[in-house]
Design a protein around this motif. Structure first.
Motif, PDB file in Angstrom:
ATOM      1  N   VAL A 581      28.510  32.102 -35.596  1.00 27.57           N
ATOM      2  CA  VAL A 581      28.485  32.899 -34.370  1.00 27.57           C
ATOM      3  C   VAL A 581      27.600  32.202 -33.343  1.00 27.57           C
ATOM      4  CG1 VAL A 581      27.945  35.131 -33.328  1.00 27.57           C
ATOM      5  CG2 VAL A 581      28.805  35.033 -35.678  1.00 27.57           C
ATOM      6  N   ILE A 582      28.205  31.798 -32.230  1.00 25.33           N
ATOM      7  CA  ILE A 582      27.451  31.227 -31.115  1.00 25.33           C
ATOM      8  C   ILE A 582      27.098  32.370 -30.174  1.00 25.33           C
ATOM      9  CG2 ILE A 582      27.549  29.656 -29.144  1.00 25.33           C
ATOM     10  CD1 ILE A 582      29.573  27.975 -30.737  1.00 25.33           C
ATOM     11  N   ASN A 583      25.816  32.546 -29.940  1.00 23.55           N
ATOM     12  CA  ASN A 583      25.331  33.627 -29.075  1.00 23.55           C
ATOM     13  C   ASN A 583      24.739  33.013 -27.812  1.00 23.55           C
ATOM     14  OD1 ASN A 583      24.268  35.919 -27.932  1.00 23.55           O
ATOM     15  ND2 ASN A 583      23.170  36.600 -29.756  1.00 23.55           N
ATOM     16  N   ASP A 584      25.506  33.118 -26.727  1.00 30.51           N
ATOM     17  CA  ASP A 584      25.063  32.567 -25.443  1.00 30.51           C
ATOM     18  C   ASP A 584      24.643  33.726 -24.536  1.00 30.51           C
ATOM     19  OD1 ASP A 584      24.591  30.991 -23.226  1.00 30.51           O
ATOM     20  OD2 ASP A 584      26.707  30.927 -22.639  1.00 30.51           O
ATOM     21  N   ARG A 585      23.359  34.118 -24.671  1.00 28.25           N
ATOM     22  CA  ARG A 585      22.803  35.212 -23.869  1.00 28.25           C
ATOM     23  C   ARG A 585      23.641  36.488 -23.944  1.00 28.25           C
ATOM     24  NH1 ARG A 585      21.436  30.458 -21.562  1.00 28.25           N
ATOM     25  NH2 ARG A 585      19.267  30.242 -20.878  1.00 28.25           N
ATOM     26  N   GLY A 586      24.015  36.832 -25.181  1.00 31.57           N
ATOM     27  CA  GLY A 586      24.744  38.081 -25.412  1.00 31.57           C
ATOM     28  C   GLY A 586      26.251  37.931 -25.464  1.00 31.57           C
ATOM     29  N   ARG A 587      26.766  36.769 -25.094  1.00 25.67           N
ATOM     30  CA  ARG A 587      28.209  36.513 -25.193  1.00 25.67           C
ATOM     31  C   ARG A 587      28.482  35.795 -26.500  1.00 25.67           C
ATOM     32  NH1 ARG A 587      29.809  33.129 -20.196  1.00 25.67           N
ATOM     33  NH2 ARG A 587      27.877  32.090 -20.814  1.00 25.67           N
ATOM     34  N   ALA A 588      29.440  36.317 -27.294  1.00 28.79           N
ATOM     35  CA  ALA A 588      29.676  35.800 -28.640  1.00 28.79           C
ATOM     36  C   ALA A 588      30.921  34.934 -28.717  1.00 28.79           C
ATOM     37  CB  ALA A 588      29.796  36.957 -29.619  1.00 28.79           C
ATOM     38  N   PHE A 589      30.779  33.793 -29.401  1.00 31.76           N
ATOM     39  CA  PHE A 589      31.887  32.888 -29.681  1.00 31.76           C
ATOM     40  C   PHE A 589      31.862  32.652 -31.197  1.00 31.76           C
ATOM     41  CE2 PHE A 589      30.375  32.303 -25.448  1.00 31.76           C
ATOM     42  CZ  PHE A 589      31.497  32.069 -24.663  1.00 31.76           C
ATOM     43  N   VAL A 683      34.795  24.866 -21.378  1.00 31.63           N
ATOM     44  CA  VAL A 683      33.602  24.554 -20.592  1.00 31.63           C
ATOM     45  C   VAL A 683      32.990  25.855 -20.071  1.00 31.63           C
ATOM     46  CG1 VAL A 683      32.692  23.303 -18.608  1.00 31.63           C
ATOM     47  CG2 VAL A 683      34.605  22.341 -19.925  1.00 31.63           C
ATOM     48  N   LYS A 684      31.731  26.081 -20.422  1.00 29.22           N
ATOM     49  CA  LYS A 684      30.977  27.225 -19.929  1.00 29.22           C
ATOM     50  C   LYS A 684      29.730  26.721 -19.210  1.00 29.22           C
ATOM     51  CE  LYS A 684      33.680  30.471 -21.457  1.00 29.22           C
ATOM     52  NZ  LYS A 684      34.328  31.427 -20.556  1.00 29.22           N
ATOM     53  N   LYS A 685      29.014  27.635 -18.604  1.00 32.78           N
ATOM     54  CA  LYS A 685      27.862  27.252 -17.787  1.00 32.78           C
ATOM     55  C   LYS A 685      26.825  26.488 -18.597  1.00 32.78           C
ATOM     56  CE  LYS A 685      24.206  29.218 -14.897  1.00 32.78           C
ATOM     57  NZ  LYS A 685      23.589  30.467 -14.391  1.00 32.78           N
ATOM     58  N   ASP A 686      26.548  26.969 -19.829  1.00 36.63           N
ATOM     59  CA  ASP A 686      25.447  26.401 -20.616  1.00 36.63           C
ATOM     60  C   ASP A 686      25.893  25.462 -21.728  1.00 36.63           C
ATOM     61  OD1 ASP A 686      23.445  27.851 -19.205  1.00 36.63           O
ATOM     62  OD2 ASP A 686      23.988  29.648 -20.333  1.00 36.63           O
ATOM     63  N   PHE A 687      27.202  25.432 -22.027  1.00 32.49           N
ATOM     64  CA  PHE A 687      27.637  24.585 -23.138  1.00 32.49           C
ATOM     65  C   PHE A 687      29.092  24.179 -22.953  1.00 32.49           C
ATOM     66  CE2 PHE A 687      29.047  28.760 -24.399  1.00 32.49           C
ATOM     67  CZ  PHE A 687      30.234  28.534 -25.108  1.00 32.49           C
ATOM     68  N   THR A 688      29.490  23.193 -23.763  1.00 34.19           N
ATOM     69  CA  THR A 688      30.882  22.716 -23.777  1.00 34.19           C
ATOM     70  C   THR A 688      31.330  22.565 -25.222  1.00 34.19           C
ATOM     71  OG1 THR A 688      30.552  21.497 -21.718  1.00 34.19           O
ATOM     72  CG2 THR A 688      32.466  20.899 -23.052  1.00 34.19           C
ATOM     73  N   VAL A 714      25.125  21.237 -25.852  1.00 36.56           N
ATOM     74  CA  VAL A 714      24.239  22.113 -25.075  1.00 36.56           C
ATOM     75  C   VAL A 714      23.155  21.217 -24.484  1.00 36.56           C
ATOM     76  CG1 VAL A 714      22.810  24.180 -25.083  1.00 36.56           C
ATOM     77  CG2 VAL A 714      24.654  23.941 -26.766  1.00 36.56           C
ATOM     78  N   GLY A 715      23.288  20.896 -23.211  1.00 35.30           N
ATOM     79  CA  GLY A 715      22.364  19.922 -22.635  1.00 35.30           C
ATOM     80  C   GLY A 715      22.550  18.587 -23.332  1.00 35.30           C
ATOM     81  N   LYS A 716      21.469  18.060 -23.899  1.00 32.50           N
ATOM     82  CA  LYS A 716      21.554  16.799 -24.634  1.00 32.50           C
ATOM     83  C   LYS A 716      21.692  17.014 -26.140  1.00 32.50           C
ATOM     84  CE  LYS A 716      18.956  14.049 -21.250  1.00 32.50           C
ATOM     85  NZ  LYS A 716      17.783  13.171 -21.041  1.00 32.50           N
ATOM     86  N   THR A 717      21.699  18.276 -26.562  1.00 30.37           N
ATOM     87  CA  THR A 717      21.830  18.599 -27.981  1.00 30.37           C
ATOM     88  C   THR A 717      23.298  18.662 -28.363  1.00 30.37           C
ATOM     89  OG1 THR A 717      19.790  19.890 -27.908  1.00 30.37           O
ATOM     90  CG2 THR A 717      21.256  20.278 -29.764  1.00 30.37           C
ATOM     91  N   LYS A 718      23.643  18.015 -29.489  1.00 32.32           N
ATOM     92  CA  LYS A 718      25.036  17.984 -29.936  1.00 32.32           C
ATOM     93  C   LYS A 718      25.144  18.447 -31.386  1.00 32.32           C
ATOM     94  CE  LYS A 718      25.585  13.612 -28.746  1.00 32.32           C
ATOM     95  NZ  LYS A 718      24.411  13.377 -27.891  1.00 32.32           N
TER      96      LYS A 718
END
Length: 821
Positions: A581-589, A683-688, A714-718
């Protein structure tokens, strides 16, 4: 007494959860008390009147005494729970759980389906040639046995410790059994049984319970059997899951548990009727107390029933002696006694709900009802009905307000109509309990006409409960998902309620006379505050309704969990399967969700986790391939009405029959389905998220090799999610030259030796490797070969079968890994 009991309770909480926030709160409270005493001493020095000095000095000494007693009780609570916990530590030291010999006294007996369950107290186990004292043991056997209470038995079998929850929001069996004082679960056979003396009373209660069970099963309506057995005897073995869910969503699940409500109804019914028949205080109280104590033993000696018994006996003692019965003092005294018996009752939800509910009634409903009881009505019949309705409303509202934080804390959601449902249900609960009790009794005595009539009445009441819950549960916007609130939010919530009851009452002249705006804000919380306003405001129903709604919204907002402030990846422990579960500020993927270990893994593990986090819907759900241990929880999302906005599956498997059921469910739910192939990006604001595999024409015969492989940036983190990609898939990935060096890698196929080849790992070079596998799985995952290869590349290994859920937090270009266990 309430302050003393809370001090004892806080000492236990500090031991169980020595978090810095709790310690800060403790120090702050003690500091405030010391400051209050210091200010009192300063006031005394400034006084000139001798009489005034004596009064203030007495107050000063009283405050010091209260502070010292509170500190003493807090330390006592800490020491008490520490002593009891040592027995649990002995169990963790046992090496071999497969051949355990134990002895203990039978404390309780229950029979469920073809099993017999015994709870053994004063237990000892044989370990390394020595007998060691341990907590209670739950012993189960499929053999038909007829043991007696208090008998000493020697048993042998396979044991296990109750499992801890390995994901947030999941049911914690370790805590559940520990709250009952049980530290070991043992299946096996009885080697020897030694009869004990003076057990006729307990055996008689067991036989009486058996007679009640038979009476209900033979005479009640089939649909009512499970509910009535749970309601009267605390036996939930035949309770339908649909009924349990309906009552839980309606906020009346408490009536299916043996609680203080049951004992209060039964005890007061006996006591009042005996008094009306001419029996004295002592005789009526003795009979009522004996019946309640017997009922407590017969139904399992729960903390809520024990609380009700102690409070009932204190009330009778006050009536017999002519003393004033103070409900708050009785609550505090009973809490100390219950926690002295077992300090781990504080982990029991029944204990928490019972004390919080009765405390809310004592603080809010009882005092309001006392004032209303003083008023007389010329039309007595109408006046009594009106007063009873008001009392019932006050009880329901008080319970709802005080239980709202608990519902958010334990269930992660709030039903805003719960107090309305309880308003209708609680009065009929009294009728149902008395009717069901006498129906069962008449069934035992074989008075057939009376039995059928009474059970028919029970059926009508239960149909009414079902109708009320169904109607209100179908209303829109009545359920509010809160997530699990922080302790500080719950404290603020209760402080607001107490501010209404005490602070505003003492400041009424300043606030209500001079500042009507603040007074209006506090209007919805009770009639005694409402009476302070002018007739115009008091009688303006529209204004009162608006203020009431505003007050409820503010209280709910306090309990609402804040969305995740950073970027978080949660690899859940769901046994032999996968769920990310990827949690991007309350949005779940969600990337995969399935298991071959647990049944209904979506309902019991994944969805509770999402609720815990306050996640209401899923933005994207990725099914890497159609194996059930990767998608059966995704299918449950649709069946459990979890909104999935978009579903993603591999392009080359779009015609796979294994995906047919999932795609049909998505179609019925009007979920958009996306077919993903190599090169596609989200592509989202904070990650791809980039799809690295499979390419459009990859052979579909090997579904594992066709797994979606998703690169997260996420930024430079892969990071890399790999599904069950196998040799052919890995070769295709390597040949594509798309692989990079990764900060973290989800190891393919649960750590199978046929994956994670040297060539693949040499390209990926993961700093962190995460393996999702089930404990003791039949495949032997993760295989030693894979672990050795990962060590060769100096990758730090995390495993869900050992570490529970694994969380990766990315914030400010830093990565942090956290294990749940």
């Amino acid at each position: 007494m309430c302050l003393f009991s809370l001090s004892f309770l806080w000492g236990i909480i500090l031991y169980l959860n020595p978090h810095y926030k709790q310690i800060i709160i403790t120090v702050a409270v003690i500091f405030c008390l010391i400051f209050a005493i210091y200010k009192t001493a300063t006031v005394i020095k400034s006084q000139r009147d001798k009489e005034e000095i004596e009064i203030k000095s007495h107050l000063f000494m009283r405050n010091i005494a209260i502070l010292l007693i509170m500190i003493f009780l807090m330390i006592s609570g800490f020491i008490r729970v520490c002593g009891v916990d040592r027995a649990f530590e002995v169990i963790s030291e046992i090496d071999d759980m497969n051949n355990i010999i134990a002895i203990g006294k039978i404390e309780s007996i229950s029979r469920k389906n073809d099993k017999t369950l015994l709870i053994l107290k004063d237990s000892c186990i044989k370990s390394q040639g020595k007998w060691k004292k341990v907590p209670k043991i739950q012993f189960s056997t499929k053999k038909k046995i007829n043991p007696n209470y208090k008998n000493l038995i020697k048993i042998k079998g396979q044991a296990q410790m109750p499992q801890r929850a390995s994901n947030p929001g999941n049911f914690d069996y370790y805590t559940y059994y520990k709250s009952k004082g049980i530290g070991l679960l043992l299946k096996g056979t009885i080697l020897k049984e030694k009869k004990s003396e003076n057990i006729e009373y307990f055996n008689g209660l067991d036989n009486l319970k058996y007679l009640f069970e038979n009476s209900i099963e033979k005479n009640a309506f089939k649909s009512d059997i499970g509910i009535l057995k749970s309601f009267i005897l605390g036996d939930k073995s035949q309770l339908l899951e649909e009924t349990k869910l309906l009552y839980k969503e309606g906020g009346i699940i408490h009536i299916l548990c043996i609680s203080g409500l049951h004992l209060s109804i039964l005890g007061l019914f006996l006591y009042k009727n005996l008094r009306k028949a001419g029996a004295g205080f002592l005789l009526s109280g003795s009979i009522g107390g004996f019946v309640i104590l017997s009922y407590v033993f017969m139904t399992g000696f729960t903390p809520s029933s024990l609380r009700a018994f102690i409070m009932f006996m204190l009330m009778l003692l006050a009536n017999v002696s002519g003393l004033h019965y103070d409900m708050l003092s009785a609550i505090g005294f009973s809490m100390i006694i219950v926690l002295l018996i077992n300090p781990f009752y504080v982990l029991n939800t029944g204990f928490v709900y019972s004390f919080v509910s009765v405390f809310g009634i004592a603080v809010f409903a009882s005092k309001t009802n006392e004032k209303e009881g003083e008023k007389t009505n010329k039309k007595k019949i109408f006046g009594n009905i009106k007063n009873n309705l008001r009392k019932n409303f006050n009880f329901s509202l008080s319970m709802a307000l005080f239980n709202m934080p608990l519902n958010a804390y334990y269930n992660y959601e709030i039903n805003v109509t719960a107090f309305i449902i309880n308003f209708f249900v609680i009065p009929f609960s009294s009728i149902l309990l008395i009717t069901a009790f006498f129906a069962s009794l008449s069934g035992i005595l074989k008075i057939h006409i009376l039995t059928k009539s009474l059970f028919f009445t029970c059926h009508i009441i239960l149909m009414f409960f079902e109708a009320i819950c169904t109607i209100f549960n179908r209303l829109p916007f009545i359920k509010i998902l809160t997530g699990k609130p922080e302790l500080i939010n719950i404290i603020i919530y209760y402080l607001i309620l107490f501010l209404y009851r005490y602070a505003c009452k003492s400041l009424k002249d300043k606030i209500f006379n001079k500042n009507k705006t603040l007074g209006n804000f506090l209007l919805p919380f009770g009639k005694d505050i409402t009476d302070k306003f002018t007739g115009e405001i008091r009688n303006n129903k529209i204004k009162r309704l608006i203020i009431s709604v505003a007050g409820i919204i503010i209280l709910i907002f306090i309990l609402k969990t804040k969305p995740c402030q950073g970027f978080e990846i949660n690899v859940l422990d769901i046994g032999q399967g996968s769920c990310n579960v990827i949690n991007d500020r309350g949005r779940a993927f969600v990337i995969d969700a399935g298991s071959s270990t647990f049944e209904k893994v979506g309902k019991n593990r994944v969805i509770p986790f999402l609720k815990y986090k306050g996640i209401k819907n899923i933005e994207y759900a990725f099914a890497t391939h159609p194996d059930l241990d990767h998608i059966n929880a995704l299918e449950e999302f649709f069946l459990e009405n979890i909104e999935v906005k978009k579903m993603v599956i591999p392009y080359n498997l779009r015609k796979s029959q294994a995906f047919k059921n999932l795609l049909n469910l998505a179609k019925k739910s009007k979920t958009k389905v996306i077919f993903m192939k190599r090169g596609d990006k989200l592509v989202k604001k904070d990650f791809t998220l980039t799809c690295l595999h499979p390419h459009k024409n990859f052979p579909e015969e090997n579904e594992n090799a066709s797994s979606l492989v998703l690169e997260l940036k996420v930024g430079k983190t892969k990071g890399l999610f790999t599904g069950d990609v196998e040799k052919e898939g890995e070769k295709s990935l390597i040949a594509s030259n798309k692989l990079k060096k990764y900060d973290f890698l989800l190891i393919p196929h649960h750590g199978s030796k046929y994956t994670s080849s040297d060539e693949f790992l040499n390209k990926a070079l993961p700093k962190i490797s995460i393996i999702s596998a089930g404990r003791g799985n039949m495949y032997g995952h993760p295989h030693k070969e894979v672990l050795d290869r990962l060590k060769k590349y100096n990758s730090k290994i995390f495993r869900t079968d050992r570490d529970g859920m694994i969380s990766i937090m990315i914030e400010n270009k830093k990565i942090k890994v956290k294990k749940y266990l």
